[in-house]
Design a protein around this motif. Structure first.
Motif, short mmCIF file in Angstrom:
data_model
loop_
_atom_site.label_atom_id
_atom_site.label_comp_id
_atom_site.label_asym_id
_atom_site.label_seq_id
_atom_site.Cartn_x
_atom_site.Cartn_y
_atom_site.Cartn_z
N MET A 27 0.82 -1.20 0.00
CA MET A 27 0.00 0.00 0.00
C MET A 27 0.86 1.27 0.00
O MET A 27 0.56 2.21 -0.70
CB MET A 27 -0.92 -0.04 1.22
CG MET A 27 -1.83 1.14 1.32
SD MET A 27 -2.98 1.15 -0.06
CE MET A 27 -4.00 2.48 0.36
N LEU A 28 1.94 1.26 0.78
CA LEU A 28 2.83 2.42 0.82
C LEU A 28 3.44 2.70 -0.55
O LEU A 28 3.65 3.85 -0.92
CB LEU A 28 3.92 2.21 1.88
CG LEU A 28 4.81 3.41 2.20
CD1 LEU A 28 3.97 4.61 2.63
CD2 LEU A 28 5.82 3.05 3.26
N GLY A 29 3.69 1.64 -1.31
CA GLY A 29 4.22 1.81 -2.65
C GLY A 29 3.30 2.63 -3.53
O GLY A 29 3.75 3.48 -4.32
N TYR A 30 2.00 2.40 -3.40
CA TYR A 30 1.04 3.14 -4.20
C TYR A 30 0.88 4.58 -3.71
O TYR A 30 0.54 5.47 -4.49
CB TYR A 30 -0.30 2.41 -4.27
CG TYR A 30 -0.20 1.22 -5.21
CD1 TYR A 30 -0.34 1.39 -6.58
CD2 TYR A 30 0.06 -0.05 -4.73
CE1 TYR A 30 -0.23 0.32 -7.45
CE2 TYR A 30 0.17 -1.13 -5.59
CZ TYR A 30 0.02 -0.94 -6.96
OH TYR A 30 0.14 -1.99 -7.82
N ILE A 31 1.12 4.83 -2.44
CA ILE A 31 1.13 6.21 -1.94
C ILE A 31 2.30 6.97 -2.55
O ILE A 31 2.14 8.11 -3.01
CB ILE A 31 1.18 6.23 -0.40
CG1 ILE A 31 -0.14 5.68 0.16
CG2 ILE A 31 1.46 7.63 0.13
CD1 ILE A 31 -0.14 5.44 1.64
N PHE A 32 3.48 6.33 -2.60
CA PHE A 32 4.62 6.97 -3.25
C PHE A 32 4.35 7.17 -4.74
O PHE A 32 4.77 8.17 -5.33
CB PHE A 32 5.90 6.15 -3.04
CG PHE A 32 6.60 6.46 -1.75
CD1 PHE A 32 7.31 7.64 -1.59
CD2 PHE A 32 6.53 5.58 -0.69
CE1 PHE A 32 7.94 7.94 -0.39
CE2 PHE A 32 7.17 5.86 0.51
CZ PHE A 32 7.88 7.04 0.66
N LEU A 33 3.65 6.22 -5.37
CA LEU A 33 3.31 6.37 -6.78
C LEU A 33 2.39 7.58 -6.98
O LEU A 33 2.57 8.36 -7.92
CB LEU A 33 2.65 5.10 -7.31
CG LEU A 33 2.28 5.10 -8.79
CD1 LEU A 33 3.50 5.38 -9.67
CD2 LEU A 33 1.64 3.76 -9.16
N ALA A 34 1.44 7.78 -6.08
CA ALA A 34 0.55 8.94 -6.17
C ALA A 34 1.34 10.24 -6.01
O ALA A 34 1.09 11.23 -6.73
CB ALA A 34 -0.54 8.85 -5.11
N ILE A 35 2.31 10.24 -5.12
CA ILE A 35 3.17 11.41 -4.94
C ILE A 35 3.98 11.66 -6.20
O ILE A 35 4.13 12.80 -6.65
CB ILE A 35 4.08 11.24 -3.70
CG1 ILE A 35 3.24 11.23 -2.42
CG2 ILE A 35 5.16 12.32 -3.65
CD1 ILE A 35 4.00 10.76 -1.19
N ALA A 36 4.49 10.59 -6.80
CA ALA A 36 5.27 10.72 -8.04
C ALA A 36 4.41 11.31 -9.15
O ALA A 36 4.87 12.18 -9.91
CB ALA A 36 5.81 9.35 -8.46
N ILE A 37 3.17 10.86 -9.25
CA ILE A 37 2.27 11.39 -10.27
C ILE A 37 1.98 12.86 -10.02
O ILE A 37 2.06 13.69 -10.94
CB ILE A 37 0.97 10.57 -10.31
CG1 ILE A 37 1.26 9.15 -10.82
CG2 ILE A 37 -0.08 11.26 -11.18
CD1 ILE A 37 0.12 8.17 -10.58
N ALA A 53 10.16 9.69 -5.77
CA ALA A 53 8.95 9.01 -5.29
C ALA A 53 8.65 7.77 -6.13
O ALA A 53 8.23 6.73 -5.59
CB ALA A 53 7.77 9.96 -5.30
N LEU A 54 8.86 7.86 -7.44
CA LEU A 54 8.65 6.68 -8.29
C LEU A 54 9.60 5.56 -7.90
O LEU A 54 9.20 4.39 -7.80
CB LEU A 54 8.83 7.06 -9.77
CG LEU A 54 8.56 5.96 -10.79
CD1 LEU A 54 7.14 5.46 -10.71
CD2 LEU A 54 8.87 6.50 -12.19
#
Length: 110
Positions: free
Chosen positions: A1-11, A47-48
């Motif tokens: 789940m934390l990975g997808y939070i970082f992905l959202a930050i990257a986006i 972040a990505l």
């Protein structure tokens, strides 16, 4: 789940950086826009990278990152910069979203 939070930050940071590219061009480029662009892109790649180290598969992360970024930039350009948005472009947006959705659905999940 934390990975997808970082992905959202990257986006989000990539979309901000790309949006501010508009202010770096033209007859009167803004110096502060260059700072936002550079910081935004660096933050996005950091972040990505963090999303990848936290379990988001590379193919899925990149597909989501790039597709959401493209769709967001098209919509931001249409709303804020009054750039055109044709039915063909809208169809393209739908196809991008469907394509990324299919990539996610077709992936192996633990």
């Amino acid at each position: 789940m934390l990975g997808y939070i970082f992905l959202a930050i990257a986006i989000a940071t990539e979309v901000v950086a790309t949006t501010f590219l508009k202010f770096t061009s033209g007859e009167n480029p803004k110096w502060w826009a260059f700072v936002i662009v550079v910081v935004g892109y660096i933050a996005s790649f950091v972040a990505l990278s963090q999303s990848l180290t936290r379990g988001v598969p590379l193919g899925i992360a990149y597909a989501i990152w790039s597709a959401v970024g493209v769709v967001a930039i098209v919509l931001i350009s249409w709303v804020f910069f009054k750039e055109s948005l044709t039915w063909v472009q809208i169809a393209g947006i739908v196809l991008v979203i469907v394509g990324v959705g299919l990539l996610e659905l077709g992936g192996k999940h633990a």
